[in-house]
Design a protein around this motif. Sequence first.
Motif, PDB file in Angstrom:
ATOM      1  N   GLU A 170      -6.062   5.059   0.160  1.00  0.00           N
ATOM      2  CA  GLU A 170      -5.608   5.565   1.461  1.00  0.00           C
ATOM      3  C   GLU A 170      -6.421   5.020   2.645  1.00  0.00           C
ATOM      4  N   PRO A 171      -7.748   4.991   2.582  1.00  0.00           N
ATOM      5  CA  PRO A 171      -8.489   4.429   3.718  1.00  0.00           C
ATOM      6  C   PRO A 171      -8.190   2.943   3.941  1.00  0.00           C
ATOM      7  N   GLN A 194      -3.292  -0.863   8.581  1.00  0.00           N
ATOM      8  CA  GLN A 194      -2.363  -0.622   9.683  1.00  0.00           C
ATOM      9  C   GLN A 194      -3.036  -0.859  11.033  1.00  0.00           C
ATOM     10  N   GLN A 195      -4.307  -0.533  11.129  1.00  0.00           N
ATOM     11  CA  GLN A 195      -5.026  -0.633  12.395  1.00  0.00           C
ATOM     12  C   GLN A 195      -5.418  -2.063  12.760  1.00  0.00           C
ATOM     13  N   GLN A 208      -4.776   2.791   5.676  1.00  0.00           N
ATOM     14  CA  GLN A 208      -4.898   3.185   7.083  1.00  0.00           C
ATOM     15  C   GLN A 208      -5.597   2.099   7.896  1.00  0.00           C
ATOM     16  N   SER A 209      -6.641   1.522   7.339  1.00  0.00           N
ATOM     17  CA  SER A 209      -7.356   0.449   8.042  1.00  0.00           C
ATOM     18  C   SER A 209      -6.460  -0.770   8.209  1.00  0.00           C
ATOM     19  N   TYR A 261       0.840  -1.208   0.000  1.00  0.00           N
ATOM     20  CA  TYR A 261       0.000   0.000   0.000  1.00  0.00           C
ATOM     21  C   TYR A 261       0.873   1.256   0.000  1.00  0.00           C
ATOM     22  N   ASP A 262       1.900   1.275   0.843  1.00  0.00           N
ATOM     23  CA  ASP A 262       2.792   2.440   0.902  1.00  0.00           C
ATOM     24  C   ASP A 262       3.466   2.685  -0.449  1.00  0.00           C
TER      25      ASP A 262
END
Length: 144
Positions: free
Chosen positions: A119-120, A126-127, A123-124, A35-36
């Motif tokens: 992006e979402p 990672q969480q 971020q998700s 993703y990054d």
Amino acid sequence: MFTSVNSRAASAYKRVAAETSVQGADPHTLVGLLYDALLQSITQARGAMSRGDIEAKGAALGKAVRITEEGLKAGLNLQQGGDLAANLQQLYSYCVMRLTQANLRNDTKALEEVTQLIEPLAQSWQQIKGRGPTPLQPLTGRGA
């Protein structure tokens, strides 16, 4: 045309650091790295478009498409991932189409759309570290 020793050394260091982080990473971390890298490639393509650098734009978007197709999409486990994996597969296919259109048309809006979609997820992702099974399975676990 020549690069400085410091520049070459920094480039080599970054390459080794990236290879080391990939080799020692668990499947969840690898997806995060994908993703990054995808978002970074889109940012590079956007910059290349603004400079009119067609070669750099093509390289960055080619990399973004490969990451999406060969990394994110290919890593999905459709048998165990159910609807989530199927939806991600469709989303990734759509992103590939939009990235291709962005390349053909120099369309920064298409790049922004893909960024807003990815992006979402990044971020998700990672969480959810450590919260149990995901719709992705290590590639080594599938006979690869």
